[in-house]
Design a protein around this motif. Structure first.
Motif, PDB file in Angstrom:
ATOM      1  N   VAL A 195      71.397  73.557  61.597  1.00 57.20           N
ATOM      2  CA  VAL A 195      71.949  73.454  62.950  1.00 57.20           C
ATOM      3  C   VAL A 195      71.196  72.354  63.688  1.00 57.20           C
ATOM      4  O   VAL A 195      70.016  72.502  63.999  1.00 57.20           O
ATOM      5  CB  VAL A 195      71.796  74.784  63.720  1.00 57.20           C
ATOM      6  CG1 VAL A 195      72.469  74.698  65.085  1.00 57.20           C
ATOM      7  CG2 VAL A 195      72.339  75.941  62.902  1.00 57.20           C
ATOM      8  N   ARG A 220      78.553  77.310  67.060  1.00 52.23           N
ATOM      9  CA  ARG A 220      79.119  77.112  65.712  1.00 52.23           C
ATOM     10  C   ARG A 220      78.291  77.841  64.660  1.00 52.23           C
ATOM     11  O   ARG A 220      78.822  78.368  63.689  1.00 52.23           O
ATOM     12  CB  ARG A 220      79.178  75.628  65.370  1.00 52.23           C
ATOM     13  CG  ARG A 220      80.081  74.828  66.251  1.00 52.23           C
ATOM     14  CD  ARG A 220      81.496  74.987  65.803  1.00 52.23           C
ATOM     15  NE  ARG A 220      82.367  74.209  66.666  1.00 52.23           N
ATOM     16  CZ  ARG A 220      83.589  73.883  66.378  1.00 52.23           C
ATOM     17  NH1 ARG A 220      84.116  74.255  65.248  1.00 52.23           N
ATOM     18  NH2 ARG A 220      84.308  73.205  67.227  1.00 52.23           N
ATOM     19  N   ALA A 221      76.967  77.854  64.843  1.00 51.98           N
ATOM     20  CA  ALA A 221      76.083  78.546  63.895  1.00 51.98           C
ATOM     21  C   ALA A 221      76.379  80.043  63.898  1.00 51.98           C
ATOM     22  O   ALA A 221      76.487  80.669  62.838  1.00 51.98           O
ATOM     23  CB  ALA A 221      74.623  78.282  64.238  1.00 51.98           C
ATOM     24  N   LEU A 262      71.757  76.999  56.287  1.00 56.04           N
ATOM     25  CA  LEU A 262      72.575  76.667  57.442  1.00 56.04           C
ATOM     26  C   LEU A 262      71.735  75.731  58.306  1.00 56.04           C
ATOM     27  O   LEU A 262      70.695  76.117  58.834  1.00 56.04           O
ATOM     28  CB  LEU A 262      72.955  77.915  58.232  1.00 56.04           C
ATOM     29  CG  LEU A 262      73.740  77.669  59.524  1.00 56.04           C
ATOM     30  CD1 LEU A 262      75.052  76.937  59.235  1.00 56.04           C
ATOM     31  CD2 LEU A 262      74.003  78.979  60.248  1.00 56.04           C
ATOM     32  N   SER A 313      79.601  80.698  62.167  1.00 60.88           N
ATOM     33  CA  SER A 313      79.434  80.543  60.726  1.00 60.88           C
ATOM     34  C   SER A 313      78.760  81.769  60.118  1.00 60.88           C
ATOM     35  O   SER A 313      79.124  82.205  59.021  1.00 60.88           O
ATOM     36  CB  SER A 313      78.603  79.293  60.436  1.00 60.88           C
ATOM     37  OG  SER A 313      78.353  79.178  59.064  1.00 60.88           O
ATOM     38  N   ARG A 327      70.959  65.199  61.247  1.00 54.15           N
ATOM     39  CA  ARG A 327      71.649  66.252  60.489  1.00 54.15           C
ATOM     40  C   ARG A 327      72.106  65.729  59.133  1.00 54.15           C
ATOM     41  O   ARG A 327      71.900  66.386  58.106  1.00 54.15           O
ATOM     42  CB  ARG A 327      72.833  66.761  61.309  1.00 54.15           C
ATOM     43  CG  ARG A 327      73.495  67.988  60.730  1.00 54.15           C
ATOM     44  CD  ARG A 327      74.502  68.606  61.677  1.00 54.15           C
ATOM     45  NE  ARG A 327      75.631  67.723  61.928  1.00 54.15           N
ATOM     46  CZ  ARG A 327      76.007  67.311  63.131  1.00 54.15           C
ATOM     47  NH1 ARG A 327      75.337  67.676  64.205  1.00 54.15           N
ATOM     48  NH2 ARG A 327      77.074  66.530  63.265  1.00 54.15           N
ATOM     49  N   LYS A 334      75.294  73.979  54.589  1.00 52.67           N
ATOM     50  CA  LYS A 334      76.386  73.924  55.555  1.00 52.67           C
ATOM     51  C   LYS A 334      75.777  73.417  56.859  1.00 52.67           C
ATOM     52  O   LYS A 334      74.741  73.910  57.300  1.00 52.67           O
ATOM     53  CB  LYS A 334      76.999  75.295  55.771  1.00 52.67           C
ATOM     54  CG  LYS A 334      78.086  75.260  56.815  1.00 52.67           C
ATOM     55  CD  LYS A 334      78.852  76.536  56.878  1.00 52.67           C
ATOM     56  CE  LYS A 334      80.002  76.339  57.863  1.00 52.67           C
ATOM     57  NZ  LYS A 334      80.901  77.466  57.818  1.00 52.67           N
ATOM     58  N   THR A 335      76.410  72.420  57.478  1.00 45.87           N
ATOM     59  CA  THR A 335      75.882  71.858  58.722  1.00 45.87           C
ATOM     60  C   THR A 335      76.801  72.203  59.888  1.00 45.87           C
ATOM     61  O   THR A 335      78.027  72.238  59.747  1.00 45.87           O
ATOM     62  CB  THR A 335      75.743  70.327  58.638  1.00 45.87           C
ATOM     63  OG1 THR A 335      77.030  69.744  58.455  1.00 45.87           O
ATOM     64  CG2 THR A 335      74.813  69.926  57.517  1.00 45.87           C
ATOM     65  N   VAL A 336      76.182  72.481  61.017  1.00 48.90           N
ATOM     66  CA  VAL A 336      76.897  72.681  62.277  1.00 48.90           C
ATOM     67  C   VAL A 336      76.107  71.992  63.377  1.00 48.90           C
ATOM     68  O   VAL A 336      74.913  71.744  63.237  1.00 48.90           O
ATOM     69  CB  VAL A 336      77.114  74.172  62.605  1.00 48.90           C
ATOM     70  CG1 VAL A 336      78.034  74.833  61.604  1.00 48.90           C
ATOM     71  CG2 VAL A 336      75.806  74.912  62.681  1.00 48.90           C
ATOM     72  N   TYR A 337      76.792  71.697  64.492  1.00 47.22           N
ATOM     73  CA  TYR A 337      76.153  70.919  65.540  1.00 47.22           C
ATOM     74  C   TYR A 337      75.761  71.726  66.774  1.00 47.22           C
ATOM     75  O   TYR A 337      75.177  71.193  67.704  1.00 47.22           O
ATOM     76  CB  TYR A 337      77.054  69.749  65.952  1.00 47.22           C
ATOM     77  CG  TYR A 337      78.390  70.176  66.518  1.00 47.22           C
ATOM     78  CD1 TYR A 337      78.532  70.449  67.869  1.00 47.22           C
ATOM     79  CD2 TYR A 337      79.488  70.303  65.694  1.00 47.22           C
ATOM     80  CE1 TYR A 337      79.746  70.847  68.389  1.00 47.22           C
ATOM     81  CE2 TYR A 337      80.708  70.685  66.200  1.00 47.22           C
ATOM     82  CZ  TYR A 337      80.831  70.960  67.557  1.00 47.22           C
ATOM     83  OH  TYR A 337      82.031  71.351  68.059  1.00 47.22           O
ATOM     84  N   SER A 338      76.072  73.025  66.794  1.00 42.94           N
ATOM     85  CA  SER A 338      75.731  73.805  67.985  1.00 42.94           C
ATOM     86  C   SER A 338      75.385  75.243  67.614  1.00 42.94           C
ATOM     87  O   SER A 338      75.737  75.727  66.535  1.00 42.94           O
ATOM     88  CB  SER A 338      76.903  73.807  68.975  1.00 42.94           C
ATOM     89  OG  SER A 338      77.959  74.609  68.484  1.00 42.94           O
TER      90      SER A 338
END
Length: 71
Positions: free
Chosen positions: A30, A59-60, A28, A63, A37, A52-56
């Motif tokens: 972040v 969101r992490a 993951l 997830s 990213r 899997k990428t998230v920006y905050s």
């Protein structure tokens, strides 16, 4: 004079290739910075990781409620 100007300068940190995996290791990632990213995503997937990428952070956390990464 900085270290790069010295004739026998060696980098303080050596980069080593990441080991290839069979794709079962889930990461993951972040990061707020889109360019960084995407760059790390490309590197990790090239070495066989499922990313899997998230920006905050929010969101992490969301997830993580659905899937637990290995890293």
């Amino acid at each position: 004079m900085n270290q790069a100007d010295e004739p026998n300068h060696k980098p303080l940190v050596k980069s080593a290739p990441l080991p290839r995996t069979d794709g079962t290791r889930r990461v993951l990632l972040v990061m707020q910075n889109l360019i960084q990213r995407e760059h790390l995503y490309d590197i990790l997937t090239h070495h066989g990781f499922s990313v899997k990428t998230v920006y905050s952070n929010d969101r992490a956390l969301a997830s993580l409620r659905h899937e637990r990464p290995d890293v």
